[in-house]
Write a protein that holds these residues in place. Structure first.
Motif, PDB file in Angstrom:
ATOM      1  N   GLY A 128     -24.637 -21.032 -22.340  1.00 55.68           N
ATOM      2  CA  GLY A 128     -24.329 -21.989 -23.426  1.00 55.68           C
ATOM      3  C   GLY A 128     -25.199 -22.250 -24.693  1.00 55.68           C
ATOM      4  O   GLY A 128     -26.181 -21.523 -24.342  1.00 55.68           O
ATOM      5  N   PRO A 129     -24.818 -23.067 -25.689  1.00 55.53           N
ATOM      6  CA  PRO A 129     -25.729 -23.192 -26.724  1.00 55.53           C
ATOM      7  C   PRO A 129     -27.049 -23.878 -26.345  1.00 55.53           C
ATOM      8  O   PRO A 129     -28.188 -23.871 -26.964  1.00 55.53           O
ATOM      9  N   GLU A 130     -26.886 -24.687 -25.404  1.00 49.79           N
ATOM     10  CA  GLU A 130     -28.173 -25.453 -24.875  1.00 49.79           C
ATOM     11  C   GLU A 130     -29.162 -24.558 -23.696  1.00 49.79           C
ATOM     12  O   GLU A 130     -29.900 -25.114 -23.093  1.00 49.79           O
ATOM     13  N   GLY A 131     -28.580 -23.571 -23.289  1.00 50.93           N
ATOM     14  CA  GLY A 131     -29.093 -22.824 -22.382  1.00 50.93           C
ATOM     15  C   GLY A 131     -28.112 -22.348 -21.328  1.00 50.93           C
ATOM     16  O   GLY A 131     -27.089 -22.528 -21.268  1.00 50.93           O
ATOM     17  N   LYS A 132     -28.680 -21.700 -20.048  1.00 53.35           N
ATOM     18  CA  LYS A 132     -27.843 -21.676 -19.038  1.00 53.35           C
ATOM     19  C   LYS A 132     -27.326 -22.601 -18.290  1.00 53.35           C
ATOM     20  O   LYS A 132     -28.110 -23.582 -18.150  1.00 53.35           O
ATOM     21  N   VAL A 133     -26.132 -22.628 -17.724  1.00 53.67           N
ATOM     22  CA  VAL A 133     -25.485 -23.449 -16.733  1.00 53.67           C
ATOM     23  C   VAL A 133     -25.095 -22.822 -15.590  1.00 53.67           C
ATOM     24  O   VAL A 133     -24.286 -22.112 -15.860  1.00 53.67           O
ATOM     25  N   ARG A 134     -25.423 -23.332 -14.495  1.00 54.21           N
ATOM     26  CA  ARG A 134     -25.081 -22.660 -13.316  1.00 54.21           C
ATOM     27  C   ARG A 134     -24.357 -23.358 -12.342  1.00 54.21           C
ATOM     28  O   ARG A 134     -24.672 -24.548 -12.022  1.00 54.21           O
ATOM     29  N   GLY A 135     -23.189 -22.646 -11.799  1.00 53.53           N
ATOM     30  CA  GLY A 135     -22.450 -23.755 -10.697  1.00 53.53           C
ATOM     31  C   GLY A 135     -21.058 -23.067 -10.524  1.00 53.53           C
ATOM     32  O   GLY A 135     -20.607 -21.976 -11.155  1.00 53.53           O
ATOM     33  N   THR A 136     -20.425 -23.749  -9.812  1.00 53.79           N
ATOM     34  CA  THR A 136     -18.721 -23.305  -9.594  1.00 53.79           C
ATOM     35  C   THR A 136     -18.144 -23.737 -11.244  1.00 53.79           C
ATOM     36  O   THR A 136     -18.751 -24.621 -11.680  1.00 53.79           O
ATOM     37  N   PRO A 137     -16.921 -23.402 -11.306  1.00 52.01           N
ATOM     38  CA  PRO A 137     -15.985 -23.620 -12.378  1.00 52.01           C
ATOM     39  C   PRO A 137     -15.869 -25.020 -12.623  1.00 52.01           C
ATOM     40  O   PRO A 137     -16.293 -25.628 -13.694  1.00 52.01           O
ATOM     41  N   GLN A 138     -15.697 -25.802 -11.565  1.00 48.12           N
ATOM     42  CA  GLN A 138     -15.552 -27.311 -11.644  1.00 48.12           C
ATOM     43  C   GLN A 138     -17.085 -27.796 -12.124  1.00 48.12           C
ATOM     44  O   GLN A 138     -16.816 -28.768 -13.017  1.00 48.12           O
ATOM     45  N   GLN A 139     -18.157 -27.469 -11.570  1.00 41.55           N
ATOM     46  CA  GLN A 139     -19.401 -28.221 -12.019  1.00 41.55           C
ATOM     47  C   GLN A 139     -19.810 -27.693 -13.402  1.00 41.55           C
ATOM     48  O   GLN A 139     -20.232 -28.319 -13.858  1.00 41.55           O
ATOM     49  N   ALA A 199     -20.836 -32.177 -24.181  1.00 38.31           N
ATOM     50  CA  ALA A 199     -19.951 -32.806 -25.531  1.00 38.31           C
ATOM     51  C   ALA A 199     -20.086 -34.107 -25.955  1.00 38.31           C
ATOM     52  O   ALA A 199     -20.138 -34.630 -26.906  1.00 38.31           O
ATOM     53  N   ARG A 200     -19.909 -34.995 -24.792  1.00 40.70           N
ATOM     54  CA  ARG A 200     -19.961 -36.625 -25.036  1.00 40.70           C
ATOM     55  C   ARG A 200     -21.382 -36.714 -25.458  1.00 40.70           C
ATOM     56  O   ARG A 200     -21.505 -37.557 -26.430  1.00 40.70           O
ATOM     57  N   ASP A 201     -22.400 -36.397 -24.964  1.00 38.43           N
ATOM     58  CA  ASP A 201     -23.955 -36.338 -25.670  1.00 38.43           C
ATOM     59  C   ASP A 201     -23.869 -36.041 -27.084  1.00 38.43           C
ATOM     60  O   ASP A 201     -24.423 -36.734 -28.060  1.00 38.43           O
ATOM     61  N   ALA A 240     -21.750 -28.954 -32.139  1.00 38.61           N
ATOM     62  CA  ALA A 240     -22.126 -28.694 -30.911  1.00 38.61           C
ATOM     63  C   ALA A 240     -20.906 -29.391 -29.916  1.00 38.61           C
ATOM     64  O   ALA A 240     -20.897 -28.989 -28.698  1.00 38.61           O
ATOM     65  N   THR A 241     -20.399 -30.629 -30.495  1.00 42.34           N
ATOM     66  CA  THR A 241     -19.358 -31.124 -29.366  1.00 42.34           C
ATOM     67  C   THR A 241     -18.169 -30.199 -29.223  1.00 42.34           C
ATOM     68  O   THR A 241     -17.668 -29.847 -28.293  1.00 42.34           O
ATOM     69  N   GLU A 242     -17.500 -29.574 -30.369  1.00 40.76           N
ATOM     70  CA  GLU A 242     -16.619 -28.665 -30.340  1.00 40.76           C
ATOM     71  C   GLU A 242     -17.114 -27.380 -29.581  1.00 40.76           C
ATOM     72  O   GLU A 242     -16.192 -26.869 -29.010  1.00 40.76           O
ATOM     73  N   ASN A 243     -18.459 -26.833 -29.872  1.00 39.23           N
ATOM     74  CA  ASN A 243     -18.694 -25.668 -28.872  1.00 39.23           C
ATOM     75  C   ASN A 243     -18.952 -25.922 -27.495  1.00 39.23           C
ATOM     76  O   ASN A 243     -18.442 -25.259 -26.752  1.00 39.23           O
ATOM     77  N   PHE A 244     -19.381 -27.255 -27.054  1.00 39.61           N
ATOM     78  CA  PHE A 244     -19.307 -27.403 -25.761  1.00 39.61           C
ATOM     79  C   PHE A 244     -17.892 -27.884 -24.998  1.00 39.61           C
ATOM     80  O   PHE A 244     -17.455 -27.289 -24.026  1.00 39.61           O
TER      81      PHE A 244
END
Length: 196
Positions: free
Chosen positions: A30-41, A50-52, A61-65
């Motif tokens: 993603g825009p902030e770097g890698k996110v790893r986990g199951t789809p729900q995570q 997006a809230r942050d 950034a909100t729309e992107n997340f």
């Protein structure tokens, strides 16, 4: 060195999900770097980001997340629909197999019953259980034929003649020796006394 053909084949396989998507671990860039986990995570992580970003007044950034979260949400929904469709198909097949087994079992039981009836001798009506009580209609008629035995049972006991166990013997005449003198026969030479 790999040819361009093999690279393109591998690239196509990469997009195709393999195995169970719900429990599979993904690496999302993603825009902030890698996110790893199951789809729900991953969905939860992107929604938090997006809230942050919204609190920081960064609408881009909100729309992107949110778009990243939506992508994984769609993947998860599709995988769950496929799992539900597979489960329903399995249940349908199980019901069909069970119905087939039930049909076969019923046919086998019917066949055995027919064979048993065919091999069994004809039932003797005399061997059937007989009623203990004889129904008597209003006129007192039982509807049965009277037999001599039945008539004999109906007669009162006083009307019956007693049976003798053995014929009576006539008493033997007493011998002269045993008889008293007064009843003895007079001897030949004696004259009978005249009655006075």
């Amino acid at each position: 060195m790999r040819s361009s053909k093999s690279r393109s084949r591998n690239k196509n396989n990469r997009n195709r999900p393999s195995g169970n998507v719900v429990n599979r671990v993904f690496d999302s860039s993603g825009p902030e770097g890698k996110v790893r986990g199951t789809p729900q995570q991953i969905i939860d992580k992107y929604n938090q980001l997006a809230r942050d970003a919204q609190l920081a007044n960064d609408r881009v950034a909100t729309e992107n997340f949110q778009q990243h979260a939506e992508h994984y949400q769609r993947m998860l929904s599709e995988a769950q629909r496929e799992m539900d469709a597979r489960r329903e198909e399995q249940e349908r097949q199980n019901r069909e197999r069970q119905a087939e087994r039930d049909r076969e079992r019923q046919e086998r039981m019917d066949r055995q019953e027919r064979e048993a009836n065919a091999s069994a001798p004809a039932a003797d009506p005399g061997s059937a259980a007989q009623p203990d009580v004889i129904d008597v209609n209003e006129s007192g008629d039982t509807g049965l034929v009277e037999t001599p035995e039945a008539k004999a049972e109906e007669k009162p006991k006083s009307a019956r003649k007693p049976r003798r166990s053995s014929p009576r013997k006539k008493p033997e005449p007493k011998k002269a020796e045993d008889a008293p003198e007064s009843s003895a026969k007079p001897a030949e030479g004696d004259k009978p006394e005249a009655a006075e």
